[in-house]
Structure formats: structure tokens, C-alpha cells
Design an enzyme around this catalytic site. Structure first.
Site, PDB file in Angstrom:
ATOM      1  N   SER A  89    -100.372  59.155 -23.381  1.00 52.43           N
ATOM      2  CA  SER A  89    -100.059  58.131 -22.378  1.00 52.43           C
ATOM      3  C   SER A  89     -99.528  56.871 -23.033  1.00 52.43           C
ATOM      4  CB  SER A  89    -101.298  57.826 -21.539  1.00 52.43           C
ATOM      5  OG  SER A  89    -100.919  57.165 -20.379  1.00 52.43           O
ATOM      6  N   THR A 192    -103.873  54.876 -22.418  1.00 49.18           N
ATOM      7  CA  THR A 192    -103.248  53.592 -22.739  1.00 49.18           C
ATOM      8  C   THR A 192    -104.049  52.915 -23.839  1.00 49.18           C
ATOM      9  OG1 THR A 192    -102.384  53.169 -20.549  1.00 49.18           O
ATOM     10  CG2 THR A 192    -102.949  51.230 -21.837  1.00 49.18           C
ATOM     11  N   ARG A 220     -91.729  52.547 -11.529  1.00 47.91           N
ATOM     12  CA  ARG A 220     -93.088  52.002 -11.367  1.00 47.91           C
ATOM     13  C   ARG A 220     -93.542  51.314 -12.658  1.00 47.91           C
ATOM     14  NH1 ARG A 220     -98.283  52.654 -14.097  1.00 47.91           N
ATOM     15  NH2 ARG A 220     -99.926  52.314 -12.567  1.00 47.91           N
ATOM     16  N   GLY A 222     -96.987  49.422 -14.323  1.00 47.59           N
ATOM     17  CA  GLY A 222     -98.425  49.243 -14.125  1.00 47.59           C
ATOM     18  C   GLY A 222     -98.909  47.889 -14.603  1.00 47.59           C
ATOM     19  N   ASP A 223    -100.185  47.827 -14.866  1.00 43.64           N
ATOM     20  CA  ASP A 223    -100.816  46.577 -15.288  1.00 43.64           C
ATOM     21  C   ASP A 223    -100.536  46.236 -16.748  1.00 43.64           C
ATOM     22  OD1 ASP A 223    -102.370  48.932 -15.883  1.00 43.64           O
ATOM     23  OD2 ASP A 223    -103.900  47.571 -16.663  1.00 43.64           O
ATOM     24  N   THR A 243    -107.629  49.565 -19.108  1.00 48.80           N
ATOM     25  CA  THR A 243    -107.010  50.879 -19.032  1.00 48.80           C
ATOM     26  C   THR A 243    -107.423  51.506 -17.713  1.00 48.80           C
ATOM     27  OG1 THR A 243    -106.801  53.027 -20.122  1.00 48.80           O
ATOM     28  CG2 THR A 243    -108.933  51.960 -20.277  1.00 48.80           C
ATOM     29  N   GLY A 244    -106.656  52.493 -17.278  1.00 50.99           N
ATOM     30  CA  GLY A 244    -106.965  53.146 -16.013  1.00 50.99           C
ATOM     31  C   GLY A 244    -105.894  52.862 -14.981  1.00 50.99           C
TER      32      GLY A 244
HETATM   33  C1  SD4 Z   1    -101.051  52.044 -15.926  1.00 50.64           C
HETATM   34  N1  SD4 Z   1    -103.086  51.214 -16.900  1.00 50.64           N
HETATM   35  O1  SD4 Z   1     -99.867  52.197 -16.120  1.00 50.64           O
HETATM   36  C2  SD4 Z   1    -102.007  52.127 -17.108  1.00 50.64           C
HETATM   37  C3  SD4 Z   1    -102.417  53.541 -17.292  1.00 50.64           C
HETATM   38  C4  SD4 Z   1    -103.559  53.755 -18.214  1.00 50.64           C
HETATM   39  O2  SD4 Z   1    -104.795  55.071 -19.558  1.00 50.64           O
HETATM   40  O3  SD4 Z   1    -104.281  52.889 -18.569  1.00 50.64           O
HETATM   41  N2  SD4 Z   1    -103.776  54.910 -18.700  1.00 50.64           N
HETATM   42  O4  SD4 Z   1    -101.528  51.879 -14.811  1.00 50.64           O
END
Ligand code: SD4
Length: 332
Positions: A89, A192, A220, A222-223, A243-244
Site C-alpha cells: 500500500s 501506509t 481519489r 486520502g488523508d 493509517t486506515g
Molecule cells: C488512505 N490512509 O489513502 C490511507 C490508506 C491506509 O494503510 O492507511 N492504508 O486512506
């Protein structure tokens, strides 16, 4: 008024002011973080998300032990994950989006409050280093998409095909299975890397880099590249990273929230727990939802908390590196 009475009255007024300040979001203007003197015995301290953080931490520690800056350390640390195709990831070998393209998000923040970020960057192996260049070479904080790629190429980065044969197979299997998007973020499929560190002088920095949620909608973001969401560093207070499932972190500006809670006097552990509970209170989460936070304060205290079981982080100080299982809000 006797000294004792004066003390009690002042404490009471201070407590009410603090409570009101916290209630109305003013506490950061009236409180100073409690800062213990840095524990030079064990500094530097490095925290990073998931078990591949072990290799990243070792690299980052090596940089600082050799006299490199904490900013160099966080950048060099996460580059290890970006280049590793087994880390699925982040960077090279990351999961592609729904159109089969790997798009990368990253940001970096240093002790001087500067920040740099790239989002939806294609075909560049080390987005974290591009983010650092954005910070150092432009008046901006964030570049995205084609503009970010053009900037990277102008800075001498080279194009690389980031989609490995293994990921191509995963993509084909996903397409064949109906190609529906389901955000499942946990150790099985998400990794991540957010890495935060404090050096022997007590200076803080952080880096966060990802290929984002597997099979996300093209475009898209993310954070992870959003300053305050996936990462925040305040050299007076501490640092936090996430993460997440990034949408939840963005809606609550999780890393900024954690740093601000630490500014108000909460420990890193308490601050991470409150940030996860803020998500629970504000957002309707689904059964496979996962989010994990790690935090470090100016005194070198650490904390971590997740929504669901399964989150781990890598901890390093001068004497050891180990993986830590993180407690979660949901117990199973
Ligand atoms: C996201 N926070 O793009 C990231 C994904 C992630 O472990 O943390 N994956 O939303």
C-alpha cells in the site's frame, strides 16, 4: 488571603478556564503543553505504522546516529517502504486504483513548521522526496496529479512503472470478481507508512506515504498527503500520523486533533484514544472499518490506538527496535 487559599482559588479559576477553553476550543490559546526535559539516554525515538516500519525505523535511526537531521531521517526511513514491492500500500508495488493505475500520496513536515505534499502522483517511485522538494523548492505546500508529476520530472526524478506483475494479477482478479469497491483497511491489505521521530535535540519531524485504498476511484486522494489529517508535527508539542480509512481521518483532521490534544496536556496515548473516539462519535463506520493513530510528544512519550484489532507500530529508540500491538476501541 492565606497562601493556601490563594492557591486553591487560582487552581479553581485555572480549572474552570481550562474546562471552558477546552469546551469552546480555546484551550490551545490559553495553555502551554507540559514538556519534560528530553531523555537524552534513549533519544532519538522513532515510531512508524505497521510491521514494515521496523525496516524504515532502522534506516531512519541510522541516518540520525550518523548525524543526519530528523527531516532526512523521516524521509529516508519511509523511502525503504516506498521501494519495497512487498509493502502493498506504499510506492512501488502498491495496489492500483479502479482503472489499474498506481497513484501515490505523500507528505512531510519538519521541525520548522514547513510542510510539503504530493497527491495522485503517477510513475514516481519516491513521492516523499517529491513532497520534500515541494516544501523546499516552491512557495506551495501541495502539488497534485499531472502538475506534481511534471514538477518531479523537472526536479530530476525518473518515471518508473509502479504496477508490479503481482499487482497486475490482483487487479485482474478484482476486475473478474465484479470490481466493487470495499474499503477494508487492516494488516492483510493495508500498510501506509506514517513515521514520526524526535532527535537528540528534541526536534520533531514526520513523513507519511501511501498508494491509498486498493481499487479506489481514479483521482481519489486520502488523508495521507493532507497536512493535519494523515500527519501533523508541531515542534513545541509533538507529532502524530494516521493509517486506515482516510476519509474518516480527513473528516476529523485526526493528526492535527491529536497534536492539539497533546498541546492541551493530554498524553499521546490519551490523545490517540480521543481521536479514535471522535471518529466513532461523528462518523457512521462500517463493519470492516479500521483506523490507527500513533503519536509522540516533545518529551519522548509515545501513544497509539486503533479502531479495530490488528494494528501494530514499530517503536525504536537508541537501544532497541520492536513491534508493538496496539489496543483498539472495538475488541474483536
Ligand atoms: C488512505 N490512509 O489513502 C490511507 C490508506 C491506509 O494503510 O492507511 N492504508 O486512506
Amino acid at each position: 488571603m492565606s497562601n493556601r487559599r490563594k492557591f486553591l482559588v487560582q487552581t479553581l479559576i485555572g480549572g474552570i478556564a481550562t474546562g471552558l477553553g477546552y469546551r469552546y476550543g480555546l484551550a490551545s490559546t490559553i495553555m502551554k503543553p507540559a514538556v519534560l526535559p528530553p531523555d537524552h539516554e534513549s533519544f532519538p525515538i522513532i515510531l512508524s505504522t505497521w510491521n514494515h516500519g521496523l525496516a524504515a525505523n532502522k534506516k531512519a535511526m541510522g541516518v540520525m546516529i550518523k548525524g543526519g537531521s530528523v527531516l532526512d531521517a523521516v524521509e529516508q526511513g519511509v523511502r525503504v517502504s516506498e521501494a519495497d514491492p512487498k509493502v502493498q500500500s506504499v510506492g512501488f508495488g502498491g495496489f492500483p486504483d479502479a482503472s489499474g493505475e498506481v497513484t501515490l500520496d505523500a507528505c512531510i513536515m519538519g521541525p520548522d513548521g514547513r510542510a510539503g505534499s504530493v497527491a495522485c502522483l503517477k510513475e514516481i517511485m519516491h513521492p516523499i522526496s517529491v513532497a520534500r522538494k515541494v516544501m523546499e523548492k516552491t512557495p506551495h505546500v501541495m502539488l497534485v496529479g499531472d502538475g506534481a508529476q511534471k514538477f518531479a520530472l523537472d526536479q530530476g526524478f525518473e518515471k518508473t512503472n509502479l504496477l508490479t506483475p503481482e499487482m497486475n494479477d490482483n487487479y485482474a482478479a478484482w476486475k473478474a470478481s465484479g470490481a466493487s469497491y470495499a474499503p477494508h483497511a487492516n494488516w492483510e491489505n493495508h500498510d501506509t507508512i506514517g513515521l514520526i521521530a524526535i532527535d537528540i535535540n528534541g526536534d520533531l519531524a514526520g513523513a507519511c506515504t501511501t498508494s491509498g485504498m486498493a481499487f479506489k476511484h481514479p483521482g481519489r486522494v486520502g488523508d495521507s498527503p493532507i497536512i493535519g489529517a494523515g500527519l501533523f508535527v508541531d515542534n513545541e508539542v509533538g507529532a502524530a500520523t494516521a493509517t486506515g480509512e482516510g476519509e474518516a481521518v480527513m473528516k476529523t483532521l485526526g493528526s492535527f486533533l491529536i497534536v492539539e490534544l497533546m498541546r492541551q496536556g493530554y498524553s499521546p496515548q490519551q490523545a490517540c484514544e480521543l481521536a479514535v473516539r471522535r471518529i466513532v462519535a461523528k462518523i457512521k463506520v462500517h463493519p470492516h472499518f479500521q483506523i490507527g493513530y500513533i503519536a509522540l510528544n516533545k518529551s519522548g512519550e509515545v501513544g497509539a490506538y486503533a479502531y479495530a484489532p490488528g494494528f501494530q507500530y514499530a517503536f525504536s529508540n537508541r537501544n532497541e527496535t520492536r513491534l508493538v500491538d496496539v489496543k483498539s476501541e472495538k475488541k474483536n
